[in-house]
Design an enzyme around this catalytic site. Sequence first.
Site, PDB file in Angstrom:
ATOM      1  CD  GLU A 120      41.151  44.926  42.485  1.00  0.00           C
ATOM      2  OE1 GLU A 120      41.195  45.966  41.801  1.00  0.00           O
ATOM      3  OE2 GLU A 120      42.130  44.195  42.724  1.00  0.00           O
ATOM      4  CD  GLU A 140      43.172  45.593  47.165  1.00  0.00           C
ATOM      5  OE1 GLU A 140      42.744  44.546  46.642  1.00  0.00           O
ATOM      6  OE2 GLU A 140      42.407  46.470  47.633  1.00  0.00           O
TER       7      GLU A 140
END
Length: 266
Positions: A120, A140
Amino acid sequence: MSGTEHLTVQREGATLVLTLNRPDARNALSLPMLVGLHDGWLEADADDSVRSIVFTGAGGTFCSGMDLKALAGNGMAGEEYRDRLKADPDLHWKAMLRHHRPRKPVIAAVEGYCVAGGTEMLQGTDIRVAGESATFGLFEVKRGLFPIGGSTVRLPRQIPRTHALEMLLTGRPYSAREAAAIGLIGHVVPDGTALDKALEIAERINSCGPLAVEAVKASVYETAEMTESDGLAAELTRGWPVFDTADAKEGARAFAEKRPPVYKRA
């Protein structure tokens, strides 16, 4: 220079090097790391002698994401920094480049794991270099979590949507070669040399006119979601003033005189 126990800051000429420094935890994000990153980005922005930033990790790992032990309720290192988060509840997003874009070019030098929060943060950088054994991915969904660091918005804008959705929805790891093939990174180099390559690129940037470099970067991001006609108009607004600077005149003189230019940000 700023820095914390989990984030080191050093100068390499005109380049500020920010290093995630928690190798015993594969550089999992911690409060000291986030505070150090936040302050490092601001330091680079404020210091005109800094012309580029290299972002890397210590111990052969870039970043393995959030500290899941802390998320599970076992506490997070660096509680003494809690007041910084209270003073600025957005600090962690700025640190992770979700809510802050440095005006100087940011070059990522990746070795080892660059997953979850690491991937990210990578999306907030401008140029990306990785060692050939590096691993990328957004894990995730496999943990019942959401990649809330910006990936559902940024990733489909940076790589083809089919690849972005596969990465987001499968939670599988990607090799450096595969990450390069889909456009997530730009360079794959021998293991242990990513930082050297990033510094080499930084030095090339540092030799260019800093006002021009910053204006070009700003224009690229500013116009990304505009129509072509609006983008071209915005580009002129950013670009024309650069031609009127002392740096532009110095660049022309240096070219005519066949010598390296000496830019003064003027």
